[in-house]
Write a protein that holds these residues in place. Structure first.
Motif, PDB file in Angstrom:
ATOM      1  N   THR A  39       0.941  -1.146  -0.010  1.00  0.00           N
ATOM      2  CA  THR A  39      -0.170  -0.093   0.082  1.00  0.00           C
ATOM      3  C   THR A  39       0.691   1.227   0.000  1.00  0.00           C
ATOM      4  OG1 THR A  39      -0.132   0.150   2.413  1.00  0.00           O
ATOM      5  CG2 THR A  39      -1.711  -1.170   1.301  1.00  0.00           C
ATOM      6  N   LYS A  40       0.190   2.409   0.030  1.00  0.00           N
ATOM      7  CA  LYS A  40       1.135   3.648  -0.112  1.00  0.00           C
ATOM      8  C   LYS A  40       1.902   3.899   0.934  1.00  0.00           C
ATOM      9  CE  LYS A  40      -2.040   5.951  -3.362  1.00  0.00           C
ATOM     10  NZ  LYS A  40      -2.893   7.302  -3.586  1.00  0.00           N
ATOM     11  N   ASP A  41       1.422   3.299   2.158  1.00  0.00           N
ATOM     12  CA  ASP A  41       1.965   3.535   3.585  1.00  0.00           C
ATOM     13  C   ASP A  41       3.267   2.382   3.853  1.00  0.00           C
ATOM     14  OD1 ASP A  41       0.548   1.464   4.140  1.00  0.00           O
ATOM     15  OD2 ASP A  41      -0.400   2.203   5.835  1.00  0.00           O
ATOM     16  N   GLY A  42       3.325   1.545   2.617  1.00  0.00           N
ATOM     17  CA  GLY A  42       4.602   0.624   2.922  1.00  0.00           C
ATOM     18  C   GLY A  42       3.957  -0.760   3.563  1.00  0.00           C
ATOM     19  N   THR A  43       2.820  -0.683   3.751  1.00  0.00           N
ATOM     20  CA  THR A  43       2.356  -2.183   4.598  1.00  0.00           C
ATOM     21  C   THR A  43       1.673  -3.082   3.448  1.00  0.00           C
ATOM     22  OG1 THR A  43       0.222  -0.791   4.863  1.00  0.00           O
ATOM     23  CG2 THR A  43       2.023  -0.540   6.810  1.00  0.00           C
ATOM     24  N   ALA A  44       1.551  -4.344   4.033  1.00  0.00           N
ATOM     25  CA  ALA A  44       0.813  -5.351   3.342  1.00  0.00           C
ATOM     26  C   ALA A  44      -0.754  -5.236   2.922  1.00  0.00           C
ATOM     27  CB  ALA A  44       1.317  -6.828   3.667  1.00  0.00           C
TER      28      ALA A  44
END
Length: 280
Positions: free
Chosen positions: A171-176
């Motif tokens: 995702t845009k925040d770097g999470t799965a």
């Protein structure tokens, strides 16, 4: 029986029965002297003794040292056991302290520099590098101050790119995405010092990397890659810090014909198996 017949005995008349021949055993049960041993037994004894002597000489030669040996930090000691191979692990625990969750306080030696480089590879290859706050903490802890700011800016540009994150499935925040687990792990295989000075060391770290998304809906399953990163380290603030690093692919081994695990098995493994503090 007629005299002169083959196998007959002379005629002794009425003096008694015809005498017979008796062969005594090799060892006379009545106390007679035993027969003389054959020569083959002597030869066997000589052979055994000779082998024992050769073995003793070989062991003595193998344990013989020249009286000098180099310790792990490059100094020379006298009367120590022969030095091990340069690729063998030292077996010395590197550190007991951590900074922002990363091993720190390494020894001011070549061995300490190699241990630092191995553990820095783990931190820089972790999933934490994909979240802004954690990435900033890692870069500030590992790089020398005059390099950290520029390095952090470059990494922010790379890891914050929406195109990059979407390409790897994050995702845009770097999470799965929901229902999936992001895997990013570096596992050092070996280290090598290519140059060193009083307060500097160039260390190569060869490692394998696991990277991808684990989950039933994942379009980027966890795969394995191999890299070598060269670190230029400087001694600063009583520890080794990164002044520069460069990555290249390989060496890559031939893959085994093994069946890939299911998404559930991979997710469970990532959640249950922790990492290590690496030593040279």
């Amino acid at each position: 029986m007629n005299p002169g017949d083959e196998g007959s005995y002379p005629d002794y008349g009425d003096t008694g029965p015809v005498p017979t021949r008796t062969r005594l055993p090799d060892n006379d049960p009545y106390g007679g002297a035993p027969r003389r041993p054959t020569r083959s037994s002597s030869r066997s004894l000589v052979t055994v003794v000779g082998v024992v002597v050769l073995l003793i000489a070989a062991i003595a030669f193998a344990n013989r040292g020249d009286g000098n040996n180099s310790s792990a930090d490059g100094t020379t000691t006298k009367g120590s056991a022969p030095q091990t191979s340069s690729t063998a692990p030292s077996g010395t625990r590197p550190v007991d302290t951590k900074t922002t969750g990363i091993p720190s306080g390494f020894a001011h030696t070549e061995q300490g520099a190699q241990s630092a480089a191995a553990n820095y590879s783990v931190a820089l290859g972790s999933a934490d590098m994909f979240t802004t706050a954690r990435r900033h903490a890692i870069v500030s802890a590992l790089y020398v101050p005059d390099v950290a700011a520029a390095r952090q800016s470059a990494l922010d540009s790379a890891y914050s790119s929406g195109t990059f994150l979407s390409t790897i499935g994050l995702t845009k925040d770097g999470t799965a995405p929901k229902g999936q687990t992001f895997v990013s792990r570096a596992i050092p295989v070996g280290t090598k010092v290519t140059s060193s000075g009083q307060d500097t060391a160039t260390v190569e770290v060869w490692y394998t990397s696991l990277f991808g998304l684990s989950g039933e809906a994942s379009k980027n399953p966890v795969t394995e890659s191999w890299y070598t990163t060269t670190y230029v380290l400087k001694w600063a603030d009583n520890d080794w810090k990164i002044a520069g690093d460069q990555q290249k692919e390989g060496p890559v081994p031939v893959g085994r014909d093994q069946t890939a695990s299911t998404a559930d098995q991979m997710t469970k493994a990532v959640e249950e198996y922790g990492g290590f503090t690496y030593a040279r």
